[in-house]
Design an enzyme around this catalytic site. Sequence first.
Site, PDB file in Angstrom:
ATOM      1  N   ALA A 225       0.848  -1.201   0.000  1.00  0.00           N
ATOM      2  CA  ALA A 225       0.000   0.000   0.000  1.00  0.00           C
ATOM      3  C   ALA A 225       0.881   1.248   0.000  1.00  0.00           C
ATOM      4  O   ALA A 225       0.673   2.175  -0.801  1.00  0.00           O
ATOM      5  CB  ALA A 225      -0.931  -0.004   1.211  1.00  0.00           C
ATOM      6  N   CYS A 278       7.414   6.765   6.768  1.00  0.00           N
ATOM      7  CA  CYS A 278       7.049   5.449   6.245  1.00  0.00           C
ATOM      8  C   CYS A 278       7.389   5.173   4.785  1.00  0.00           C
ATOM      9  O   CYS A 278       7.938   4.115   4.480  1.00  0.00           O
ATOM     10  CB  CYS A 278       5.554   5.238   6.434  1.00  0.00           C
ATOM     11  SG  CYS A 278       5.111   5.198   8.166  1.00  0.00           S
TER      12      CYS A 278
HETATM   13  N1  LIG Z   1       3.705   7.244  11.521  1.00  0.00           N
HETATM   14  C1  LIG Z   1       2.850   6.771  10.638  1.00  0.00           C
HETATM   15  O1  LIG Z   1       2.184   7.501   9.915  1.00  0.00           O
HETATM   16  C2  LIG Z   1       2.643   5.285  10.513  1.00  0.00           C
HETATM   17  C3  LIG Z   1       1.497   4.812   9.854  1.00  0.00           C
HETATM   18  C4  LIG Z   1       1.306   3.450   9.754  1.00  0.00           C
HETATM   19  C5  LIG Z   1       2.253   2.581  10.296  1.00  0.00           C
HETATM   20  N2  LIG Z   1       3.369   3.064  10.915  1.00  0.00           N
HETATM   21  C6  LIG Z   1       4.320   2.114  11.499  1.00  0.00           C
HETATM   22  O2  LIG Z   1       4.048   2.026  12.897  1.00  0.00           O
HETATM   23  C7  LIG Z   1       5.269   1.828  13.626  1.00  0.00           C
HETATM   24  C8  LIG Z   1       5.429   2.908  14.659  1.00  0.00           C
HETATM   25  O3  LIG Z   1       5.534   4.149  13.992  1.00  0.00           O
HETATM   26  P1  LIG Z   1       5.476   5.529  14.781  1.00  0.00           P
HETATM   27  O4  LIG Z   1       5.435   6.593  13.756  1.00  0.00           O
HETATM   28  O5  LIG Z   1       4.410   5.471  15.826  1.00  0.00           O
HETATM   29  O6  LIG Z   1       6.912   5.489  15.511  1.00  0.00           O
HETATM   30  P2  LIG Z   1       7.394   6.420  16.707  1.00  0.00           P
HETATM   31  O7  LIG Z   1       8.886   6.466  16.606  1.00  0.00           O
HETATM   32  O8  LIG Z   1       6.627   7.689  16.720  1.00  0.00           O
HETATM   33  O9  LIG Z   1       6.972   5.609  18.024  1.00  0.00           O
HETATM   34  C9  LIG Z   1       7.542   4.417  18.425  1.00  0.00           C
HETATM   35  C10 LIG Z   1       7.653   4.426  19.949  1.00  0.00           C
HETATM   36  O10 LIG Z   1       8.060   3.133  20.388  1.00  0.00           O
HETATM   37  C11 LIG Z   1       8.848   3.295  21.561  1.00  0.00           C
HETATM   38  N3  LIG Z   1       9.607   2.076  21.836  1.00  0.00           N
HETATM   39  C12 LIG Z   1      10.610   1.519  21.116  1.00  0.00           C
HETATM   40  N4  LIG Z   1      11.021   0.380  21.680  1.00  0.00           N
HETATM   41  C13 LIG Z   1      10.276   0.198  22.805  1.00  0.00           C
HETATM   42  C14 LIG Z   1      10.222  -0.820  23.817  1.00  0.00           C
HETATM   43  N5  LIG Z   1      11.036  -1.882  23.772  1.00  0.00           N
HETATM   44  N6  LIG Z   1       9.342  -0.670  24.818  1.00  0.00           N
HETATM   45  C15 LIG Z   1       8.515   0.403  24.868  1.00  0.00           C
HETATM   46  N7  LIG Z   1       8.500   1.370  23.946  1.00  0.00           N
HETATM   47  C16 LIG Z   1       9.374   1.278  22.901  1.00  0.00           C
HETATM   48  C17 LIG Z   1       9.720   4.494  21.215  1.00  0.00           C
HETATM   49  O11 LIG Z   1      10.260   5.082  22.383  1.00  0.00           O
HETATM   50  C18 LIG Z   1       8.712   5.398  20.486  1.00  0.00           C
HETATM   51  O12 LIG Z   1       8.101   6.331  21.360  1.00  0.00           O
HETATM   52  C19 LIG Z   1       6.374   1.791  12.573  1.00  0.00           C
HETATM   53  O13 LIG Z   1       6.615   0.453  12.221  1.00  0.00           O
HETATM   54  C20 LIG Z   1       5.763   2.519  11.399  1.00  0.00           C
HETATM   55  O14 LIG Z   1       6.306   2.107  10.173  1.00  0.00           O
HETATM   56  C21 LIG Z   1       3.565   4.406  11.060  1.00  0.00           C
END
Ligand SMILES: NC(=O)c1ccc[n+]([C@@H]2O[C@H](COP(=O)([O-])OP(=O)(O)OC[C@H]3O[C@@H](n4cnc5c(N)ncnc54)[C@H](O)[C@@H]3O)[C@@H](O)[C@H]2O)c1
Length: 482
Positions: A225, A278
Amino acid sequence: MKVKNICCIGAGYVGGPTMAVIADKCPSIRVEVVDIDKERIKKWNDKDLRNLPIFEPDLAEIVERCRGINLFFSNLVKEKIKHADMIFISVNTPTKKKGLGAGKASDLRWVEESARQVAKFSNGHTIVVEKSTLPVRTAEVIQGILKSAELDKDRNGISFDVLSNPEFLAEGTAIKDLEKPDRVLIGGENIEAMDALSEIYSKWVPKEKILFTNIWSSELAKLTANAFLAQRISSINSIAAICEATGADVREVSRAIGTDSRIGSKFLDSGPGFGGSCFKKDILNLVYLAEYFGLNDVANFWESVVNLNNWHQKRISELIVKKLFGTVTGKKIVVLGFAFKGNTNDTRESAAIQICKDLLDEGAEILIHDPKVSELQIEKDLKMKPIRESEDSYENKLFNKKGSWKFSKNLNIFDNAHAVLMLTEWDEYKKIDWVDVSNKMVDQAWVFDSRSIIEPRKLKNVNVNLWRVGDGTKSNNNSLKF
Ligand SMILES: NC(=O)c1ccc[n+]([C@@H]2O[C@H](COP(=O)([O-])OP(=O)(O)OC[C@H]3O[C@@H](n4cnc5c(N)ncnc54)[C@H](O)[C@@H]3O)[C@@H](O)[C@H]2O)c1
């Protein structure tokens, strides 16, 4: 199985809004969002909702309704895993910086660490849901880690199911996307576990929009996607360049092709190139996967989408230098918007970063405004400190080879500017009075609109040159005054 306690590992741009909506729609479920980042959790718990770590329209209102009732944010990873019957893994999965697959493969260390925490602390039966975007077959890795806990004789009666439930929200419209998703995808093997997750979504999502697939299709569908969406942006940006060269207008071309129901009208706006955390990462992940399986032509096809995006961003900064008589050294350029798109404070992979870096390398003095991005974030992204008033001397301008930048919280920044560069489509930029602005700028100044925010007709008597992305019509190319 009825889920009563959810734990979400990761309080980021996905974990935070997604869990807020689940808590809002399912008052009988207790939702605990945990994160290792203390500062981020502090902000999620801030009384002043303007200080939430993530800006999304309508998010603060939901947090206000649910926080402390059935939605909680904490750093208590171990404790909250213990009590959960469903655990979402929503941690970051950036591109690997070194080692095998560096530059393309996802760095799964945070996912692995989360799986290990779940294996170590959970109790009874737990459904583990992959919410992060993951390479195909990651569920196998997670299952492997959890299996060893199941086989541990000292951990009586623990068991797991692993599901893939990728998130399709777009930043800037996250709450709308979560409340009215086009579909919810659930990949798995155990139908009872899939039903348990489906039951949660069915509180507000029509059943026919909840799709069941096998786990690998679900993982691959998310990468696909994003690859398709990014491909559309690179496609239209490539056409924008042709428009500029030939006298066509990309807005007209988009309108013309968008009415074809096979193509559709969405995602056909040319801009400064795709950003966000992403698109690039997920395409590179797909490229890595294809290369791994020896599908080199497939890999090259998808990699060209990223290459086109890099070229397009470079093209914009080079074009600015060319239009400003071949040099921007010592020239003031106002940059409007630093977030990778409107209605978010996220700057990850924002086109603004590369474009500003290029202009700084050329010696420009940049004044950056963004309503939601902080000065500190920009400093981190540009890897350069802002210049202070005391350093802003004529000698500095003359002898400082590299350019400098400053941040402004207000829009009173156009005095003596040589150019304005529109990079993010914030609503407030649509209200700018260009007659007033042009009177403040230097003579022969330029406005570069990479977001098609400015309507040329409205600038009829304004004394600036306008460049719009993908506009090859005479007014653009001949640098006529409007
Ligand atoms: N941002 C988007 O628009 C979006 C949309 C769809 C999917 N995604 C996917 O979702 C996932 C997360 O993206 P995001 O943008 O929320 O990332 P982000 O970096 O904003 O958040 C991830 C969080 O996970 C925490 N973290 C990491 N390891 C940890 C652990 N062991 N224990 C507890 N907390 C932990 C980090 O401190 C961070 O706050 C990614 O795989 C991304 O590809 C993101």
